[in-house]
Motif scaffolding. Structure first.
Motif, mmCIF file in Angstrom:
data_model
loop_
_atom_site.group_PDB
_atom_site.id
_atom_site.type_symbol
_atom_site.label_atom_id
_atom_site.label_comp_id
_atom_site.label_asym_id
_atom_site.label_seq_id
_atom_site.Cartn_x
_atom_site.Cartn_y
_atom_site.Cartn_z
ATOM 1 N N ILE A 76 -1.454 -1.423 6.913
ATOM 2 C CA ILE A 76 -0.677 -0.322 7.970
ATOM 3 C C ILE A 76 0.161 -1.536 7.706
ATOM 4 O O ILE A 76 0.805 -2.697 8.197
ATOM 5 N N LEU A 101 0.214 3.381 4.502
ATOM 6 C CA LEU A 101 -1.575 2.007 4.316
ATOM 7 C C LEU A 101 -1.375 1.475 2.618
ATOM 8 O O LEU A 101 -1.794 0.412 2.611
ATOM 9 N N ASN A 102 -0.222 2.181 1.613
ATOM 10 C CA ASN A 102 -0.860 1.801 0.180
ATOM 11 C C ASN A 102 1.154 1.002 -0.438
ATOM 12 O O ASN A 102 1.508 1.640 -0.105
ATOM 13 N N TYR A 148 3.070 10.084 10.065
ATOM 14 C CA TYR A 148 1.771 9.141 10.126
ATOM 15 C C TYR A 148 3.260 8.308 10.134
ATOM 16 O O TYR A 148 2.827 7.769 11.642
ATOM 17 N N GLY A 172 -2.418 7.743 7.064
ATOM 18 C CA GLY A 172 -1.803 7.509 5.767
ATOM 19 C C GLY A 172 -2.834 7.936 4.925
ATOM 20 O O GLY A 172 -2.230 8.175 3.834
ATOM 21 N N ARG A 173 -4.583 7.809 4.876
ATOM 22 C CA ARG A 173 -4.910 8.594 4.000
ATOM 23 C C ARG A 173 -4.383 9.791 3.415
ATOM 24 O O ARG A 173 -4.704 10.125 1.995
ATOM 25 N N LYS A 213 -1.580 9.011 1.731
ATOM 26 C CA LYS A 213 -1.464 8.617 0.053
ATOM 27 C C LYS A 213 -2.138 9.686 -0.492
ATOM 28 O O LYS A 213 -0.960 9.642 -2.381
ATOM 29 N N TYR A 220 -5.717 5.362 10.167
ATOM 30 C CA TYR A 220 -5.289 5.455 8.435
ATOM 31 C C TYR A 220 -5.710 7.061 8.674
ATOM 32 O O TYR A 220 -5.456 7.636 7.017
ATOM 33 N N GLU A 244 -4.367 -0.969 -3.887
ATOM 34 C CA GLU A 244 -6.169 -0.022 -3.532
ATOM 35 C C GLU A 244 -5.883 -0.928 -2.665
ATOM 36 O O GLU A 244 -6.711 -0.266 -0.498
ATOM 37 N N GLU A 245 -5.923 -1.928 -1.466
ATOM 38 C CA GLU A 245 -5.754 -2.847 -0.635
ATOM 39 C C GLU A 245 -5.248 -1.846 0.500
ATOM 40 O O GLU A 245 -4.287 -1.571 0.337
ATOM 41 N N GLU A 246 -5.975 -1.118 1.780
ATOM 42 C CA GLU A 246 -5.521 -0.473 2.566
ATOM 43 C C GLU A 246 -4.476 -1.061 3.889
ATOM 44 O O GLU A 246 -5.650 -2.011 4.662
#
Length: 558
Positions: free
Chosen positions: A406, A411-412, A162, A364-365, A368, A361, A402-404
């Motif tokens: 960068i 992302l979180n 990442y 990043g997911r 997470k 993204y 919750e909001e992503e």
């Protein structure tokens, strides 16, 4: 682990030297005896802020030294190599010195370092926790790092992947942002770049060897008269009209040739003189040619001076060498082309930006998802630790934003929450008010995280404040559990904590000739029983408190 601690002229401490061992060590004593002062000294040794107020009244300086066993951490070894600090595989010495004049000296293994370097190295050796200093645990910005420390090698690979993509994304974003500057700034930038490119192109740069050759030629022209005089004197000495050296050597050579057959020694002399004679003839010829070819060209000297000054000015502006100037030229030429053809470049950058963003993204997911699995394991282990600390009704949560957005690490954002009682909603850990709950939560986390961290010495400064009874015993058990993975030094007022320790130091102060002195003694046997009894009963030790103290110590042994 901390093996030896030496303190000199620090606050009310005159001279103090303590040897520590592995396991759990407690420091106890009357209020004001200097227990926390010892921790303050260790904090200074770990890179804490220094002040002349620390120096004992009437003294010029304070010196604190700590000898540590070198941990197995390859990170620390690499760090010391990076800063050019020599080290042995088994020990490391930290030193801090403050003087009343304001001088502040830090050393690692005798090498002087900055306080920031000392702090960076000490972070691998010491972790100090005070009753109001829960640092990482109470700072939401640190929670993601703590969660990652509980992770595995797969998490490490996902984070690295990442972060690599993040760097690519940021690089493209910065290029795009530069091109999107307002028109006036772009025009000003074009003017500057055009001037710089023109100046460098006009210099018709060759390479760094050009400057070296020019300097050599300038030195020859600037010293024309000295060189000519020296060569002429040499030539006259060899082949001048009056008593030249070569003629004299020729006479001597003829004389030795006439007797060379009489002795091998003379034959050797003849050979050596003959070789020298012919070599000097060659030298004379070379010197004569040099004199014939020498010319003085003042215009050429001026031309060289102007060229060297130009190169000097360019190096001052654009780089320390000709190659660096050329690299800078290539860079600004590309930038000028980008700004001049902004729309075309923006289209290309938009494509690269979109691709990097999609990739970021996606990674990043994925990161997470992995962190959520680790968070679930952490929540389970924390729950088990809290049960042992009589917080079985409390529930610990790792909450992901919750909001992503960068960030460099994902992302979180992550924050630790806790619901201390059944039926209450979870609240941020940082907002829990109860000191007793804070102490137990911190200990629960330390019991887990110390198994994954490589810190060799953990110091608890009265972190057991606000608890008593069975909770006090549970905290004592938990601190001892932490000491199974790292050396623990603990200042405490709880007899349960003092009783379970592997080593016990008693700290007292006395007044001699109107000066206060702090002393530290290791206590065992009856003295230790008396101290635990004092902690139980207060000032007056009774038979009952002594019996209770013996019971506590016996239970601790079991």
């Amino acid at each position: 682990m901390l093996q030896e601690l030496s303190i000199k002229n620090f606050a009310i401490i005159d001279t103090l030297q303590i040897s520590f061992e592995q396991g759990m060590t407690v420091l106890t004593g009357e209020t004001g005896a200097g227990k926390s002062i010892i921790i303050d000294a260790v904090g200074l040794l770990a890179g804490g802020r220094g002040s002349a107020d620390f120096i004992r009244h009437g003294e010029d300086k304070t010196v604190i030294q700590g000898l540590f066993q070198m941990p197995e951490s390859s990170q620390l070894a690499s760090l010391m190599e990076e800063y050019g600090i020599s080290y042995e595989p088994d020990q490391i010495l930290l030193q801090r010195e403050l003087s009343s004049s304001g001088k502040n000296v830090a050393r690692v293994n005798g090498t002087i370092v900055t306080v920031s370097v000392l702090r960076e190295i000490a972070a691998h050796l010491i972790d100090i926790h005070g009753q109001n200093e829960h640092q990482e645990l109470m700072n939401p910005a640190k929670h993601l790092d703590l969660l990652d420390q509980f992770g595995d090698s797969e998490l490490g690979r996902l984070i690295a992947s990442y972060q690599d993509t993040y760097q690519i994304f940021i690089g493209v974003k910065q290029e795009r942002d530069r091109l999107l500057l307002d028109e006036q700034q772009n025009i000003q930038r074009i003017d500057l770049l055009t001037f710089q490119i023109s100046e460098i192109e006009g210099a018709n740069l060759q390479n760094d060897a050009e400057e070296e050759a020019l300097i050599e030629e300038r030195n020859l022209l600037a010293n024309y008269q000295r060189i000519l005089q020296g060569l002429t004197t040499l030539y006259n000495a060899l082949e001048g009209e009056d008593g030249n050296g070569l003629d004299q050597i020729g006479v001597g050579l003829g004389a030795i040739e006439r007797i060379e057959s009489l002795s091998p020694t003379y034959q050797d002399l003849t050979k050596r003189i003959s070789e020298a004679y012919f070599q000097l003839q060659d030298v004379a010829t070379t010197v004569r040619d040099e004199i014939d070819e020498m010319t003085y060209d003042e215009a050429r000297l001026n031309e060289i001076e102007v060229r060297l000054e130009l190169l000097k000015q360019l190096k001052r502006k654009y780089g320390s060498s000709i190659e660096e100037i050329k690299d800078y030229y290539e860079k600004i030429s590309l930038e000028l082309d980008m700004i001049s053809n902004k729309e075309s470049y923006l289209e290309k950058l938009a494509t690269r930006y979109e691709a990097a963003e999609i990739d970021l993204y996606a990674k990043g997911r994925q990161l997470k998802t992995k962190r959520q699995k680790i968070a679930h394991n952490l929540e389970t282990e924390i729950q088990e630790q809290l049960k042992a600390l009589y917080m079985e009704k409390a529930t610990f949560y790792v909450v992901f934003e919750e909001e992503e957005v960068i960030h460099p690490d994902g992302l979180n954002a992550v924050e630790f929450y806790i619901a201390p009682n059944v039926g209450e909603p979870p609240k941020p850990l940082a907002k829990i008010a109860s000191g007793g709950e804070l102490s137990r939560m911190m200990l629960a986390m330390k019991a887990i995280f110390t198994q994954n961290q490589e810190i060799t010495s953990i110091i608890f400064d009265e972190v057991d404040t606000g608890v008593s009874g069975r909770v006090a015993q549970a905290i004592a058990n938990k601190i001892h559990l932490v000491s199974e993975h790292s050396q623990v030094l603990c200042i405490t007022h709880l007899p349960q904590v003092a009783a379970i320790a592997d080593n016990h130091f008693y700290i007292e102060k006395d007044v001699v000739e109107e000066r206060t002195f702090t002393h530290v003694f290791k206590i065992v046997g009856k003295k230790r029983t008396n101290e635990v009894a004092r902690m139980l009963a207060g000032t007056e030790i009774t038979e009952l408190s002594l019996a209770h103290a013996e019971e506590l110590l016996d239970l601790a042994k079991k």
